[in-house]
Design a protein around this motif. Structure first.
Motif, PDB file in Angstrom:
ATOM      1  N   TRP A 209       6.763  -5.193  -3.011  1.00 55.16           N
ATOM      2  CA  TRP A 209       7.341  -3.864  -3.163  1.00 55.16           C
ATOM      3  C   TRP A 209       6.481  -2.936  -4.130  1.00 55.16           C
ATOM      4  CZ3 TRP A 209      11.191  -1.844  -0.262  1.00 55.16           C
ATOM      5  CH2 TRP A 209      12.293  -2.738   0.359  1.00 55.16           C
TER       6      TRP A 209
ATOM      7  N   LEU B 219      10.925   2.794  -4.012  1.00 56.33           N
ATOM      8  CA  LEU B 219      10.081   1.611  -3.809  1.00 56.33           C
ATOM      9  C   LEU B 219       9.798   1.513  -2.161  1.00 56.33           C
ATOM     10  CD1 LEU B 219      11.861  -1.179  -5.742  1.00 56.33           C
ATOM     11  CD2 LEU B 219       9.539  -0.617  -6.025  1.00 56.33           C
ATOM     12  N   LYS B 220       8.547   1.156  -1.746  1.00 57.55           N
ATOM     13  CA  LYS B 220       8.179   1.144  -0.244  1.00 57.55           C
ATOM     14  C   LYS B 220       7.548  -0.126  -0.297  1.00 57.55           C
ATOM     15  CE  LYS B 220       8.552   5.382   1.389  1.00 57.55           C
ATOM     16  NZ  LYS B 220       9.353   5.468   2.650  1.00 57.55           N
TER      17      LYS B 220
ATOM     18  N   GLY C  97       8.512  -3.335   1.237  1.00 61.84           N
ATOM     19  CA  GLY C  97       8.944  -4.391   1.566  1.00 61.84           C
ATOM     20  C   GLY C  97       8.257  -5.639   0.644  1.00 61.84           C
ATOM     21  N   ALA C  98       8.749  -6.856   0.720  1.00 61.75           N
ATOM     22  CA  ALA C  98       8.004  -7.896  -0.096  1.00 61.75           C
ATOM     23  C   ALA C  98       7.991  -9.231   0.647  1.00 61.75           C
ATOM     24  CB  ALA C  98       8.600  -8.224  -1.414  1.00 61.75           C
TER      25      ALA C  98
ATOM     26  N   SER D   5      11.388 -10.097   2.089  1.00 61.91           N
ATOM     27  CA  SER D   5      12.010  -9.075   3.027  1.00 61.91           C
ATOM     28  C   SER D   5      11.941  -9.563   4.062  1.00 61.91           C
ATOM     29  CB  SER D   5      11.625  -7.770   2.551  1.00 61.91           C
ATOM     30  OG  SER D   5      11.450  -7.398   1.294  1.00 61.91           O
TER      31      SER D   5
ATOM     32  N   ALA E  24      11.073  -4.119   5.804  1.00 58.60           N
ATOM     33  CA  ALA E  24       9.959  -3.863   5.284  1.00 58.60           C
ATOM     34  C   ALA E  24       8.994  -2.578   5.902  1.00 58.60           C
ATOM     35  CB  ALA E  24       8.941  -5.168   5.377  1.00 58.60           C
TER      36      ALA E  24
END
Length: 159
Positions: free
Chosen positions: A128, A142-143, A145-146, A149, A154
């Motif tokens: 993120w 927060l952009k 995804g991780a 995710s 994401a």
């Protein structure tokens, strides 16, 4: 939406880069670092477990600023506004998301086929990323995804 010209880093901040910041400023290191140092084999991986204040402090130290949510999204989706940095097809193999089963972060230059139209890496998955845009008082976007995710969470338009 029209945005004036801006700069954005090609890669997320790595553990090695953040370690230089910590050494130069005495800023507290992330909680998972042992003895204030990142794991040796993760130097080229993005730094994680940093707060918005940590990210802002790093950006100021580096002579930069966090992007707004709109800047971040334009860097990810390009002028055509594609769903993903690489286009409109949901292709988990182009980024580090849950469906891949990697189970951790990857090096910031790992997913060459998933770069954005502006050549920016990891705009979908891996970690993120903090933006300067407030969502609620005291909270920021927060952009991206991780690695934990799902791909659909994401997408660059999500936050």
């Amino acid at each position: 939406m029209w945005l004036p010209t801006f700069y954005i880093d090609v890669y997320p901040v790595t553990n090695a880069e953040y370690a230089r910041f910590v050494a130069a400023t005495g800023h507290a290191p992330p909680q998972y670092w042992e003895d204030g140092r990142p794991p040796e084999d993760l130097g080229d991986h993005p730094v994680v477990f940093v707060t918005w204040n940590d990210a802002t402090a790093y950006a100021e130290w580096a002579g930069k600023s966090l992007p707004s949510g709109q800047q971040w999204e334009k860097a990810a989706r390009g002028t055509r506004g594609t769903v993903y940095p690489w286009g409109d097809q949901p292709t988990p193999a182009k980024c580090n998301v849950r469906e891949n089963g990697v189970g951790s972060t990857t090096a910031v230059d790992c997913y060459q086929s998933g770069v954005s139209p502006y050549g920016v890496f990891d705009m979908c998955g891996n970690i993120w990323e903090w933006c300067s845009t407030d969502t609620n008082p005291g909270r920021h976007e927060l952009k991206g995804g991780a690695w934990t995710s799902p791909l659909l969470r994401a997408t660059p338009s999500s936050f």
